[in-house]
Design a protein around this motif. Structure first.
Motif, mmCIF file in Angstrom:
data_model
loop_
_atom_site.group_PDB
_atom_site.id
_atom_site.type_symbol
_atom_site.label_atom_id
_atom_site.label_comp_id
_atom_site.label_asym_id
_atom_site.label_seq_id
_atom_site.Cartn_x
_atom_site.Cartn_y
_atom_site.Cartn_z
ATOM 1 N N ARG A 46 0.838 -1.201 0.000
ATOM 2 C CA ARG A 46 0.000 0.000 0.000
ATOM 3 C C ARG A 46 0.877 1.257 0.000
ATOM 4 N N PRO A 47 0.463 2.299 -0.718
ATOM 5 C CA PRO A 47 1.241 3.535 -0.771
ATOM 6 C C PRO A 47 1.119 4.343 0.518
ATOM 7 N N ASP A 48 2.044 5.278 0.691
ATOM 8 C CA ASP A 48 2.024 6.160 1.851
ATOM 9 C C ASP A 48 1.203 7.420 1.593
ATOM 10 N N LEU A 49 0.844 7.650 0.343
ATOM 11 C CA LEU A 49 0.025 8.795 -0.052
ATOM 12 C C LEU A 49 -0.539 8.484 -1.421
ATOM 13 N N ARG A 89 3.809 17.807 1.009
ATOM 14 C CA ARG A 89 4.681 18.441 2.007
ATOM 15 C C ARG A 89 3.994 18.461 3.366
ATOM 16 N N ARG A 90 2.693 18.768 3.379
ATOM 17 C CA ARG A 90 1.974 18.811 4.649
ATOM 18 C C ARG A 90 1.863 17.437 5.301
ATOM 19 N N PRO A 117 -7.408 11.472 5.751
ATOM 20 C CA PRO A 117 -7.058 12.849 5.390
ATOM 21 C C PRO A 117 -7.185 13.023 3.881
ATOM 22 N N VAL A 118 -8.035 13.924 3.450
ATOM 23 C CA VAL A 118 -8.309 14.045 2.028
ATOM 24 C C VAL A 118 -8.409 15.507 1.625
ATOM 25 N N GLU A 119 -7.961 15.785 0.400
ATOM 26 C CA GLU A 119 -8.092 17.119 -0.190
ATOM 27 C C GLU A 119 -8.610 16.939 -1.605
ATOM 28 N N ALA A 120 -9.595 17.735 -1.996
ATOM 29 C CA ALA A 120 -10.184 17.613 -3.327
ATOM 30 C C ALA A 120 -10.168 18.972 -4.025
ATOM 31 N N HIS A 121 -9.796 18.960 -5.305
ATOM 32 C CA HIS A 121 -9.798 20.168 -6.117
ATOM 33 C C HIS A 121 -10.662 19.928 -7.349
ATOM 34 N N LEU A 122 -11.688 20.746 -7.520
ATOM 35 C CA LEU A 122 -12.594 20.656 -8.653
ATOM 36 C C LEU A 122 -12.441 21.912 -9.494
ATOM 37 N N LEU A 134 -0.084 21.868 -6.410
ATOM 38 C CA LEU A 134 -1.030 21.512 -5.350
ATOM 39 C C LEU A 134 -0.691 20.149 -4.753
ATOM 40 N N VAL A 135 -0.302 19.205 -5.612
ATOM 41 C CA VAL A 135 0.084 17.873 -5.141
ATOM 42 C C VAL A 135 1.291 17.956 -4.229
#
Length: 316
Positions: A194-197, A310-311, A275-280, A304-305
């Motif tokens: 599984r990936p880390d991100l 980084r965060r 933890p999720v971030e979405a850009h539309l 943005l990625v």
């Protein structure tokens, strides 16, 4: 950040399609499976890489009938220890090589990320594993990257995945599906898959009507999948509990893969506490990668990625 932005604009304008000699020297191919991919003896295929571009300024290759999956490694001039597995799209009909693979890899390598572009097998080409055949390749790729990370000076705990379109579906399956889809073949398979991100660009998320990309579902599950198969391969129906930070990007005017795919997945991720971030973005259509959005707001997605990464400790 400024250097990355300029590189993004150059690629988007199609000015760097002929890869610089310095970048070519930092590229190499890894065979994914020692002794051949699982089930290779059961298929008869003629591997082909087709160039779709008629413009000499850029490449737009697709791979079909792949027998020997591989990783193309793109090493940055100044690696920062982070790795990225890139899984391009193609609707499970083919695997894109450049648009969502090498083009994106060169942009992110310019920011110090060591990139690995996956050329995977396709589920509609008669492999015994059926719909799980591409997942076998993705899991093996992630394990191989981690197994060789130390030798490359990379951190095996900072390996992300980026999937686009049907590659986004495959990246989501890699991230959330339970146990491995193949028997171990060597010591690399002792590591986690599984990936880390996770970074999902305009992903094919659902296999359910009415928002499914019918072509992807048909090639993955056949013409008449059962309800259980549809649910099993719908990302929003998977158990995302404990999943890694996930980044979603979609254009509202995406016709082939409606934005509802990302919205449904966003709801599932929030419910699971991921933890999720979405850009539309208002415009962009489908399958834009980095080159096809020059001058549009969505061209900033690599920045943005990286900010998201980084965060969450993926990139410094």
């Amino acid at each position: 950040m400024t250097r990355l932005h300029r590189r993004t604009l150059l690629l988007a304008a199609g000015l760097t399609a002929a890869t610089p000699a310095s970048a070519r020297r930092r590229e190499e191919d890894w065979q994914l499976w020692p002794g051949g991919a699982p089930g290779r003896e059961s298929v008869s295929l003629s591997p082909e890489v087709v160039e779709r571009s008629v413009d000499p300024a850029y490449r737009d290759r697709i791979a079909v009938q792949t027998l020997d999956p591989l990783l193309t490694v793109v090493r940055p001039a100044r690696p920062n220890g982070a790795s990225l597995l890139l899984i391009p799209g193609g609707g499970y009909r083919w695997a894109v090589v450049d648009k969502e693979g090498m083009d994106c890899a060169h942009v992110l390598a310019a920011a110090g990320v060591t990139c690995f572009v996956l050329r995977y097998r396709l589920p509609g080409e008669g492999w015994p594993a059926g719909p799980a055949v591409a997942l076998q390749d993705a899991q093996r790729a992630m394990r191989l990257i981690r197994a060789r990370a130390g030798a490359l000076g990379l951190d095996p705990a900072r390996v992300a995945v980026l999937g686009a379109s049907a590659g986004g579906h495959l990246a989501g399956c890699l991230t959330a599906m339970p146990p491995p889809a193949y028997a171990p073949v060597d010591a690399a398979d002792e590591g986690p898959w599984r990936p880390d991100l996770a970074i999902l660009l305009y992903p094919v998320a659902t296999m359910r009507d009415p928002f499914v990309h019918a072509g992807s579902r048909g090639r993955l599950l056949g013409a008449a999948p059962t309800r259980d198969q549809i649910d099993q391969w719908s990302l929003e129906a998977l158990d995302w509990s404990g999943g890694p930070p996930t980044f979603l990007l979609h254009a509202l005017d995406d016709g082939p893969v409606p934005v509802d795919n990302s919205l449904m997945l966003l709801g599932a991720l929030r419910t699971a506490g991921v933890p999720v971030e979405a850009h539309l973005f208002q415009e962009g259509g489908h399958g834009f990668g980095v080159r096809l959005i020059a001058g549009r707001p969505a061209q900033v997605w690599p920045e943005l990625v990286l900010a998201f990464g980084r965060r969450h400790g993926w990139v410094p």
